[in-house]
Structure formats: C-alpha cells, structure tokens
Design an enzyme around this catalytic site. Structure first.
Site, PDB file in Angstrom:
ATOM      1  N   ALA A  67       0.865  -1.173   0.000  1.00 23.32           N
ATOM      2  CA  ALA A  67       0.000   0.000   0.000  1.00 23.32           C
ATOM      3  C   ALA A  67       0.902   1.222   0.000  1.00 23.32           C
ATOM      4  O   ALA A  67       2.044   1.161   0.470  1.00 23.32           O
ATOM      5  CB  ALA A  67      -0.884  -0.020   1.246  1.00 23.32           C
ATOM      6  N   GLY A 112       0.584  -4.899   0.744  1.00 21.69           N
ATOM      7  CA  GLY A 112      -0.604  -4.973  -0.110  1.00 21.69           C
ATOM      8  C   GLY A 112      -0.345  -5.683  -1.426  1.00 21.69           C
ATOM      9  O   GLY A 112      -1.262  -6.265  -2.015  1.00 21.69           O
ATOM     10  N   GLU A 115      -0.680  -9.244  -0.656  1.00 22.66           N
ATOM     11  CA  GLU A 115      -2.115  -9.504  -0.441  1.00 22.66           C
ATOM     12  C   GLU A 115      -2.863  -9.598  -1.767  1.00 22.66           C
ATOM     13  O   GLU A 115      -3.756 -10.427  -1.928  1.00 22.66           O
ATOM     14  CB  GLU A 115      -2.711  -8.398   0.439  1.00 22.66           C
ATOM     15  CG  GLU A 115      -2.172  -8.445   1.862  1.00 22.66           C
ATOM     16  CD  GLU A 115      -2.621  -7.256   2.692  1.00 22.66           C
ATOM     17  OE1 GLU A 115      -2.124  -6.139   2.442  1.00 22.66           O
ATOM     18  OE2 GLU A 115      -3.485  -7.437   3.574  1.00 22.66           O
ATOM     19  N   GLU A 135       4.427  -5.315   7.263  1.00 26.52           N
ATOM     20  CA  GLU A 135       3.679  -4.248   7.946  1.00 26.52           C
ATOM     21  C   GLU A 135       4.162  -3.980   9.365  1.00 26.52           C
ATOM     22  O   GLU A 135       4.150  -2.842   9.833  1.00 26.52           O
ATOM     23  CB  GLU A 135       2.173  -4.584   7.980  1.00 26.52           C
ATOM     24  CG  GLU A 135       1.457  -4.363   6.661  1.00 26.52           C
ATOM     25  CD  GLU A 135       1.565  -5.531   5.701  1.00 26.52           C
ATOM     26  OE1 GLU A 135       2.324  -6.487   5.967  1.00 26.52           O
ATOM     27  OE2 GLU A 135       0.881  -5.483   4.669  1.00 26.52           O
TER      28      GLU A 135
HETATM   29  N1  DAK Z   1       4.638   3.152  -0.726  1.00 27.31           N
HETATM   30  C1  DAK Z   1       5.046   4.297  -1.307  1.00 27.31           C
HETATM   31  N2  DAK Z   1       6.186   4.417  -1.995  1.00 27.31           N
HETATM   32  C2  DAK Z   1       6.966   3.353  -2.078  1.00 27.31           C
HETATM   33  C3  DAK Z   1       6.617   2.111  -1.482  1.00 27.31           C
HETATM   34  C4  DAK Z   1       5.390   2.032  -0.787  1.00 27.31           C
HETATM   35  N3  DAK Z   1       4.954   0.887  -0.244  1.00 27.31           N
HETATM   36  N4  DAK Z   1       7.621   1.224  -1.739  1.00 27.31           N
HETATM   37  C5  DAK Z   1       8.541   1.899  -2.473  1.00 27.31           C
HETATM   38  N5  DAK Z   1       8.148   3.165  -2.677  1.00 27.31           N
HETATM   39  C6  DAK Z   1       8.862   4.222  -3.404  1.00 27.31           C
HETATM   40  C7  DAK Z   1      10.063   4.698  -2.612  1.00 27.31           C
HETATM   41  O1  DAK Z   1       9.678   5.654  -1.676  1.00 27.31           O
HETATM   42  C8  DAK Z   1      10.917   5.281  -3.722  1.00 27.31           C
HETATM   43  O2  DAK Z   1      10.424   6.551  -4.074  1.00 27.31           O
HETATM   44  P1  DAK Z   1      11.433   7.801  -4.371  1.00 27.31           P
HETATM   45  O3  DAK Z   1      12.259   7.935  -3.134  1.00 27.31           O
HETATM   46  O4  DAK Z   1      12.230   7.349  -5.560  1.00 27.31           O
HETATM   47  O5  DAK Z   1      10.522   8.947  -4.646  1.00 27.31           O
HETATM   48  C9  DAK Z   1      10.650   4.358  -4.902  1.00 27.31           C
HETATM   49  O6  DAK Z   1       9.411   3.690  -4.596  1.00 27.31           O
HETATM   50  C10 DAK Z   1      11.709   3.286  -5.082  1.00 27.31           C
HETATM   51  O7  DAK Z   1      11.850   2.620  -3.838  1.00 27.31           O
HETATM   52  P2  DAK Z   1      13.295   2.357  -3.175  1.00 27.31           P
HETATM   53  O8  DAK Z   1      14.242   3.447  -3.555  1.00 27.31           O
HETATM   54  O9  DAK Z   1      13.067   2.112  -1.732  1.00 27.31           O
HETATM   55  O10 DAK Z   1      13.720   1.029  -3.936  1.00 27.31           O
HETATM   56  P3  DAK Z   1      14.713  -0.105  -3.427  1.00 27.31           P
HETATM   57  O11 DAK Z   1      14.927  -0.993  -4.585  1.00 27.31           O
HETATM   58  O12 DAK Z   1      15.907   0.500  -2.740  1.00 27.31           O
HETATM   59  O13 DAK Z   1      13.898  -0.903  -2.301  1.00 27.31           O
HETATM   60  C11 DAK Z   1      11.957  -2.042  -1.400  1.00 27.31           C
HETATM   61  C12 DAK Z   1      12.802  -1.673  -2.672  1.00 27.31           C
HETATM   62  C13 DAK Z   1      10.677  -2.716  -1.891  1.00 27.31           C
HETATM   63  C14 DAK Z   1      12.747  -3.013  -0.531  1.00 27.31           C
HETATM   64  C15 DAK Z   1      11.661  -0.741  -0.601  1.00 27.31           C
HETATM   65  O14 DAK Z   1      11.121   0.231  -1.507  1.00 27.31           O
HETATM   66  C16 DAK Z   1      10.682  -0.948   0.516  1.00 27.31           C
HETATM   67  O15 DAK Z   1      11.029  -1.476   1.575  1.00 27.31           O
HETATM   68  N6  DAK Z   1       9.423  -0.482   0.286  1.00 27.31           N
HETATM   69  C17 DAK Z   1       8.398  -0.535   1.305  1.00 27.31           C
HETATM   70  C18 DAK Z   1       7.910  -1.946   1.390  1.00 27.31           C
HETATM   71  C19 DAK Z   1       6.835  -2.059   2.453  1.00 27.31           C
HETATM   72  O16 DAK Z   1       7.069  -1.785   3.645  1.00 27.31           O
HETATM   73  N7  DAK Z   1       5.655  -2.469   2.022  1.00 27.31           N
HETATM   74  C20 DAK Z   1       4.545  -2.618   2.866  1.00 27.31           C
HETATM   75  C21 DAK Z   1       3.779  -1.346   2.806  1.00 27.31           C
HETATM   76  S1  DAK Z   1       2.568  -1.356   4.084  1.00 27.31           S
HETATM   77  C22 DAK Z   1      -4.211  -1.021   6.252  1.00 27.31           C
HETATM   78  C23 DAK Z   1      -4.295  -1.051   4.898  1.00 27.31           C
HETATM   79  C24 DAK Z   1      -3.260  -1.562   4.181  1.00 27.31           C
HETATM   80  C25 DAK Z   1      -2.143  -2.011   4.815  1.00 27.31           C
HETATM   81  C26 DAK Z   1      -2.082  -2.000   6.180  1.00 27.31           C
HETATM   82  C27 DAK Z   1      -3.113  -1.528   6.900  1.00 27.31           C
HETATM   83  N8  DAK Z   1      -5.245  -0.457   6.947  1.00 27.31           N
HETATM   84  C28 DAK Z   1      -5.968   0.558   6.295  1.00 27.31           C
HETATM   85  C29 DAK Z   1      -5.459  -0.749   8.310  1.00 27.31           C
HETATM   86  C30 DAK Z   1      -1.058  -2.461   4.020  1.00 27.31           C
HETATM   87  C31 DAK Z   1       0.139  -1.976   4.328  1.00 27.31           C
HETATM   88  C32 DAK Z   1       1.258  -2.107   3.437  1.00 27.31           C
HETATM   89  O17 DAK Z   1       1.209  -2.636   2.353  1.00 27.31           O
END
Ligand code: DAK
Length: 262
Positions: A67, A112, A115, A135
């Site tokens: 997400a 997400g 998911e 998360e």
């Molecule tokens: N959201 C927004 N931007 C994201 C992103 C994300 N999930 N993942 C990556 N990006 C963006 C980065 O900010 C970066 O943007 P700029 O800095 O270039 O502007 C660009 O994508 C490239 O990312 P990286 O530079 O970080 O790329 P790397 O290859 O170095 O790293 C990575 C790739 C996938 C390991 C890293 O980007 C990362 O750790 N991303 C976050 C992964 C993550 O934590 N995903 C889970 C998100 S939380 C709920 C509803 C939904 C959810 C929970 C609760 N409720 C409403 C209760 C779901 C939650 C999630 O999905």
C-alpha cells in the site's frame, strides 16, 4: 476494453486479459487511484464476454511494493478503516470473478502487493521476486485480508512466522510453503504464465468457471455444503459441455466447446 488509465494499463491477447500495475516510479504502490481504476477495469471485464483468463502483473521491477505509505501516513483511523475496506472488497472481486486470475509476480510483492497476489487464483513468480508482509516494520498489520488469506494458503505456523518476522519470502521458500505454484527465470515469467493460460483456455470453459466457484465457495461454506455444490455443478455439465467432452473422447476427436457466456 481499451481505455486510458493513469495507474494501470491493460492488454488483450485472444481470450487472455493482461492487467499491469503501472506506477513503476513508486514500485507500483497501491493507492486510492489504483483501487479506483482497478475497480473500473473489473467493471468492464465482468461484461467482456471474450475474456477467458486474467493475468495481473507489474510494470518495472516490482509487482507491487505494498500500500502507498506516503498516502497512508496522512490517514486518520476512520480513513484507514475505509481504505482497508476498499482494498478488501476489490481483492474479493478477483475471487468471485468467474474467470481464473493468475498473478505473474515479476518483482517485489510486499504488504498490499503480497495480499493482491494471494487474492489471485494462482501465483507464478520470477526467481528474482520477493513476497512478504512487512507491515509490522511500520507498526501496522496487513489491511487487505492478508491476515486471513496467508494462513489459508500456507497454514497457521508458516503464516505467523512470516507475519511476525516481516521476513521476505524468496522463490524457494514460496514454492516450498505453497505460497506460489511455479517459479521461473525472470525473463521466462510471462511465457510461462501465458503457456499456463493457454492450457487452461483449451479446457471446457464452463467446467473451469464452475470449478473456480465450487472450490472457492466450498472453502467458505465448509466440506458438506461444498460437496453438495459440487454435485449440483457436476450434474449441470451433463447434457451440455460435459456430454460433448465425453463424446469427443469416445469418438477420438477434439471437443467443440461452445463460447461460455455465463
Ligand atoms: N509506498 C510508497 N512508496 C513506495 C513504497 C510504498 N509501499 N515502496 C517503495 N516506494 C517508493 C520509494 O519511496 C521510492 O520513491 P522515491 O524515493 O524514488 O521517490 C521508490 O518507490 C523506489 O523505492 P526504493 O528506492 O526504496 O527502492 P529499493 O529498490 O531500494 O527498495 C523495497 C525496494 C521494496 C525493498 C523498498 O522500496 C521498501 O522497503 N518499500 C516498502 C515496502 C513495504 O514496507 N511495504 C509494505 C507497505 S505497508 C491497512 C491497509 C493496508 C495495509 C495496512 C493496513 N489499513 C488501512 C489498516 C497495508 C500496508 C502495506 O502494504
């Protein structure tokens, strides 16, 4: 089916429909606009009588990295609840879509993104891809039914292991635990997915649709009710597609399936 979207794009190859998540600059992070456009795409797909299978994949190096954290960081509790419900109902639509849905996991499928992949009927992943539910690193839990689907796919212990630890799941572990059904080299992913799609499309189209409905509904209703549903659907294929398939076998010819309009 062709229309302009900002965050997704679509292609058609015969009866195969391809949906690409298309925010590569943000690793295809799922925001409100992606959900709105995916819902519009599914509205059209539900009326697309030529569609036999849907493949979902991501543009660039990610399937979807979760997400959109930038969008979520601004939400209050009520907005987050609604965002969660929007994502849940969108992903449920994939399960009730009459045609099979395959996730072609080309890269990161985190949060997400994982998911979304788990809501598809089948997952094929590139050896380079990584799945996972990170998360808890953000002080969150999954919000698009990941807490429910992961244990159904890989069992309680495996699910809690990955959900508690936020560890990424590589191709070998994903295959071993049953989270994905096939692993390919990165440059062979779309060929492998298309090959499977064509194999499925060659089967009785009504049988495939009934199979999806019976298997999925049976998981919700339980074994006994699911078995009754199976008998009804089994029976309904006689006098139609099933009879043609059995006659074709006995007559040593290819079956002539009628296009399925249900
Ligand atoms: N959201 C927004 N931007 C994201 C992103 C994300 N999930 N993942 C990556 N990006 C963006 C980065 O900010 C970066 O943007 P700029 O800095 O270039 O502007 C660009 O994508 C490239 O990312 P990286 O530079 O970080 O790329 P790397 O290859 O170095 O790293 C990575 C790739 C996938 C390991 C890293 O980007 C990362 O750790 N991303 C976050 C992964 C993550 O934590 N995903 C889970 C998100 S939380 C709920 C509803 C939904 C959810 C929970 C609760 N409720 C409403 C209760 C779901 C939650 C999630 O999905």
């Amino acid at each position: 089916m062709e229309r302009a979207f900002n965050t997704i794009r679509s292609e058609e190859q015969g009866a195969v429909r391809l949906l690409f998540l298309n925010r590569p600059e943000a690793l295809n992070a799922l925001n409100g606009e992606v959900f709105r456009e995916m819902n519009l795409y599914l509205d059209a797909l539900e009326n697309d009588t030529g569609a036999g299978i849907l493949i979902i994949t991501g543009e660039g190096k990610a399937f979807a990295a979760g997400a959109d954290i930038a969008e979520m960081a601004e939400m209050d509790s009520e907005e987050a609840f609604l965002f969660s419900q929007t994502g849940q109902s969108l992903f449920s639509r994939l399960e009730t879509l009459p045609i099979p849905v395959i996730a072609a996991v080309n890269g990161y499928a985190l949060g997400g993104g994982c998911e979304l992949a788990m809501a598809c009927d089948i997952r094929i992943m590139s050896r380079k891809a990584r799945l996972g539910q990170p998360e808890v690193n953000l002080g969150l839990i999954p919000g698009f039914s990941g807490t429910q689907r992961m244990s159904r796919h890989i069992g309680l212990g495996n699910a809690l292991y990955y959900l508690f630890s936020a560890r990424q799941i590589d191709a070998e572990e994903a295959l071993r635990t049953g989270l994905v059904q096939q692993v390919t080299e990165a440059d062979e992913l779309m060929d492998a997915v298309t090959t499977l799609a064509e194999e499925i499309l060659a089967k009785g189209p009504q049988a495939i649709r009934k199979m999806k409905a019976v298997v999925r509904e049976g998981l919700e209703t339980g074994f006994s009710d699911g078995s009754i549903l199976e008998s009804r659907n089994f029976g309904s294929l006689f006098g139609g597609e099933g009879t043609e398939g059995m006659k074709a076998f006995l007559e040593k010819r290819k079956p002539e399936w009628k296009p399925d309009k249900t």
